[in-house]
Design an enzyme around this catalytic site. Structure first.
Site, PDB file in Angstrom:
ATOM      1  N   SER A  72       6.514   9.066  -5.901  1.00 33.93           N
ATOM      2  CA  SER A  72       5.143   8.628  -6.157  1.00 33.93           C
ATOM      3  C   SER A  72       4.143   9.776  -6.072  1.00 33.93           C
ATOM      4  O   SER A  72       4.352  10.757  -5.356  1.00 33.93           O
ATOM      5  CB  SER A  72       4.736   7.539  -5.157  1.00 33.93           C
ATOM      6  OG  SER A  72       5.527   6.393  -5.321  1.00 33.93           O
ATOM      7  N   GLU A  73       3.037   9.599  -6.803  1.00 29.66           N
ATOM      8  CA  GLU A  73       1.932  10.554  -6.794  1.00 29.66           C
ATOM      9  C   GLU A  73       0.619   9.784  -6.713  1.00 29.66           C
ATOM     10  O   GLU A  73       0.610   8.553  -6.892  1.00 29.66           O
ATOM     11  CB  GLU A  73       1.962  11.410  -8.061  1.00 29.66           C
ATOM     12  CG  GLU A  73       3.180  12.297  -8.181  1.00 29.66           C
ATOM     13  CD  GLU A  73       3.176  13.206  -9.403  1.00 29.66           C
ATOM     14  OE1 GLU A  73       4.183  13.900  -9.622  1.00 29.66           O
ATOM     15  OE2 GLU A  73       2.158  13.217 -10.135  1.00 29.66           O
ATOM     16  N   PRO A  74      -0.489  10.475  -6.458  1.00 25.40           N
ATOM     17  CA  PRO A  74      -1.777   9.770  -6.374  1.00 25.40           C
ATOM     18  C   PRO A  74      -2.083   8.889  -7.581  1.00 25.40           C
ATOM     19  O   PRO A  74      -2.658   7.817  -7.439  1.00 25.40           O
ATOM     20  CB  PRO A  74      -2.783  10.921  -6.242  1.00 25.40           C
ATOM     21  CG  PRO A  74      -2.029  11.998  -5.537  1.00 25.40           C
ATOM     22  CD  PRO A  74      -0.625  11.903  -6.083  1.00 25.40           C
TER      23      PRO A  74
ATOM     24  N   GLY B 288       2.139   5.546  -9.310  1.00 24.68           N
ATOM     25  CA  GLY B 288       2.815   4.681  -8.354  1.00 24.68           C
ATOM     26  C   GLY B 288       3.870   3.858  -9.069  1.00 24.68           C
ATOM     27  O   GLY B 288       4.980   4.311  -9.316  1.00 24.68           O
TER      28      GLY B 288
ATOM     29  N   ARG C 137      16.969  -0.458  -2.885  1.00 23.99           N
ATOM     30  CA  ARG C 137      16.210  -1.700  -2.706  1.00 23.99           C
ATOM     31  C   ARG C 137      16.976  -2.665  -1.809  1.00 23.99           C
ATOM     32  O   ARG C 137      16.374  -3.491  -1.122  1.00 23.99           O
ATOM     33  CB  ARG C 137      15.893  -2.329  -4.069  1.00 23.99           C
ATOM     34  CG  ARG C 137      14.730  -1.634  -4.763  1.00 23.99           C
ATOM     35  CD  ARG C 137      14.526  -2.074  -6.190  1.00 23.99           C
ATOM     36  NE  ARG C 137      13.363  -1.369  -6.754  1.00 23.99           N
ATOM     37  CZ  ARG C 137      13.210  -1.087  -8.032  1.00 23.99           C
ATOM     38  NH1 ARG C 137      14.146  -1.440  -8.907  1.00 23.99           N
ATOM     39  NH2 ARG C 137      12.135  -0.450  -8.454  1.00 23.99           N
TER      40      ARG C 137
ATOM     41  N   GLN D  89       2.004 -17.853  14.282  1.00 25.34           N
ATOM     42  CA  GLN D  89       1.449 -19.201  14.429  1.00 25.34           C
ATOM     43  C   GLN D  89       2.121 -19.946  15.587  1.00 25.34           C
ATOM     44  O   GLN D  89       1.453 -20.657  16.351  1.00 25.34           O
ATOM     45  CB  GLN D  89       1.630 -19.981  13.123  1.00 25.34           C
ATOM     46  CG  GLN D  89       0.913 -21.320  13.078  1.00 25.34           C
ATOM     47  CD  GLN D  89      -0.589 -21.170  12.956  1.00 25.34           C
ATOM     48  OE1 GLN D  89      -1.077 -20.122  12.545  1.00 25.34           O
ATOM     49  NE2 GLN D  89      -1.326 -22.207  13.328  1.00 25.34           N
TER      50      GLN D  89
ATOM     51  N   GLY E  51      -2.541 -18.345  20.130  1.00 27.19           N
ATOM     52  CA  GLY E  51      -3.407 -17.208  20.457  1.00 27.19           C
ATOM     53  C   GLY E  51      -2.631 -16.020  20.977  1.00 27.19           C
ATOM     54  O   GLY E  51      -3.000 -14.862  20.723  1.00 27.19           O
TER      55      GLY E  51
ATOM     56  N   GLU F  59       9.141   0.928  -2.594  1.00 27.28           N
ATOM     57  CA  GLU F  59      10.317   0.949  -3.496  1.00 27.28           C
ATOM     58  C   GLU F  59      10.163  -0.056  -4.639  1.00 27.28           C
ATOM     59  O   GLU F  59      11.126  -0.663  -5.094  1.00 27.28           O
ATOM     60  CB  GLU F  59      11.615   0.744  -2.707  1.00 27.28           C
ATOM     61  CG  GLU F  59      11.893   1.925  -1.790  1.00 27.28           C
ATOM     62  CD  GLU F  59      13.355   2.114  -1.477  1.00 27.28           C
ATOM     63  OE1 GLU F  59      14.199   1.715  -2.292  1.00 27.28           O
ATOM     64  OE2 GLU F  59      13.630   2.683  -0.414  1.00 27.28           O
TER      65      GLU F  59
END
Length: 388
Positions: free
Chosen positions: A131-133, A136, A248, A342, A346, A369
């Site tokens: 990947s690059e800027p 993607g 993957r 859930q 809390g 990926e």
């Protein structure tokens, strides 16, 4: 009458043994470091050393290169069990496989013998720079260049979202060697972080997997021997896609482990927590949630293991199964971890309990990926091939 000897859809004993061994190591020496790695955002060195000592840091490396020689299913189980304890640590075996898979698929024997043994021994880790800027999902639009100069190639560019960047010593880097021809002009190379011109950006500030550094890799006139090319010129993009077919499956396995950790913790919690004079687990609404979580997880596990078997055999339908396993397991992990929060009410929303970390960690499995939207495109294309 039931037949105990019927082995279909049952893991071989050696794979069950792998799970037991990894779980023992992770429960004792990886899980205790998980919360701290998340809080500090620092690479969990103690967990790495524990995995390295047990030969679970890069189990897929073949024996001829000093590795354990684990098959794709055993490797998936290792990653799953590490992720159950610590998602960040599971990226140690997962990214070591991602980084080295191009060599295993297309590298020369010389390259394999030079770069795989240090990974097998745990002296080095291996990352993957695709990947690059601005490239993607559209990886073929990369702009990183490699120019031939005699017996060397000179690389210039920026790679983004590189897992374990800075910690890894070796990097598989994809770069354009023939501009103007798209994917057919991309080649793959091995870069060492000690090569002149290699540097790294600041660690990204992320939602999850904080103990695994994600940084940019800068290549500024990086001059490497021509022998460091993986495969033939112009074959890099095809190697990248073949790699992802296999890896993957490892992301699916990571998602399984995160989800299993969340299910285990929340199921234990609801049996101990009492409200209205009885354990929360006695309420039917809670039981329905747990049943759905367990059902989704087991469906994801069966699909992931089927994909892992296809990865080991190199089946023609691996592309579909790898995408399906990654997509389904990661979606399931996000649902399961959200339900786990859930179930704790809390308390689940606080850092005093691990399920909020697991929920944050699960999200990335839907993204890296190949996003799950891309996975659906991959699956559809595979399905439609036979009708065109």
């Amino acid at each position: 009458m039931p037949t105990e000897s019927f082995e279909a859809y049952r893991l071989p004993e050696e794979h069950d043994a792998v799970r037991e061994a990894v779980r023992a190591v992770c429960d004792a020496k990886v899980a205790p470091n998980a919360a701290e790695a998340d809080e500090t955002g620092e690479f969990p060195k103690a967990s790495y050393e524990a995995l390295r000592a047990a030969d679970f840091h890069a189990p897929h490396i073949p024996e001829e290169y000093g590795g354990a020689g684990a098959d794709a299913l055993a490797t998936a189980i290792v990653i799953e069990e590490v992720a159950r304890a610590c998602a960040s640590s599971s990226l140690i075996p997962a990214v070591n496989k991602l980084g080295t898979m191009p060599l295993l698929l297309a590298g020369s024997e010389e390259l394999k013998r030079e770069f795989l043994p240090p990974v097998a021994s745990g002296e080095a880790m291996f990352s993957y720079c695709l990947s690059e800027p601005e490239a993607g999902s559209d990886a073929a639009s990369m702009t990183t260049r490699a120019v031939r100069d005699g017996d060397h190639w000179v690389l210039d560019g920026v790679k983004r979202w590189i897992t374990n960047a800075g910690v890894s010593r070796f990097y598989t880097v994809f770069a354009v060697t023939e501009p103007g021809v798209g994917a057919r002009g991309i080649s793959a190379f091995v870069v060492d972080k000690s090569d002149a011109g290699v540097s790294f950006g600041a660690p990204e500030k992320k939602l999850g997997i904080k103990g695994s550094p994600t940084r940019e890799v800068y290549l500024d006139g990086v001059r490497i021997p021509a022998t460091r090319m993986i495969g033939e010129p112009g074959t890099g993009f095809a190697t990248a896609m073949r790699t992802l077919d296999h890896t993957r499956v490892t992301i699916a396995a990571q998602a399984l482990g995160i989800a299993q950790g969340a299910l285990d913790f929340s199921a234990r919690y609801v049996t101990e927590r009492t409200q209205f004079g009885k354990p929360v687990a006695d309420f039917q609404g809670i039981q329905f949630m747990l049943a759905d979580m367990a059902m989704k997880l087991e469906a994801a596990r069966q699909l992931t293991y089927a994909a892992a078997a296809r990865s080991e055999r190199g089946d023609a339908d691996l592309t579909f199964f790898g995408a399906a396993a990654k997509c389904y397991a990661s979606d399931a992990a996000m649902e399961i971890t959200t339900d786990a929060v859930q179930l704790l009410g809390g308390y689940g929303y606080t850092r005093d309990f691990p399920v909020e970390r697991m929920m944050r960690d699960a999200k990335i499995t839907q993204i890296y990926e190949g996003t799950n939207q891309v996975q659906r495109i991959v699956m559809a294309r595979q399905l439609l091939k036979s009708f065109r």
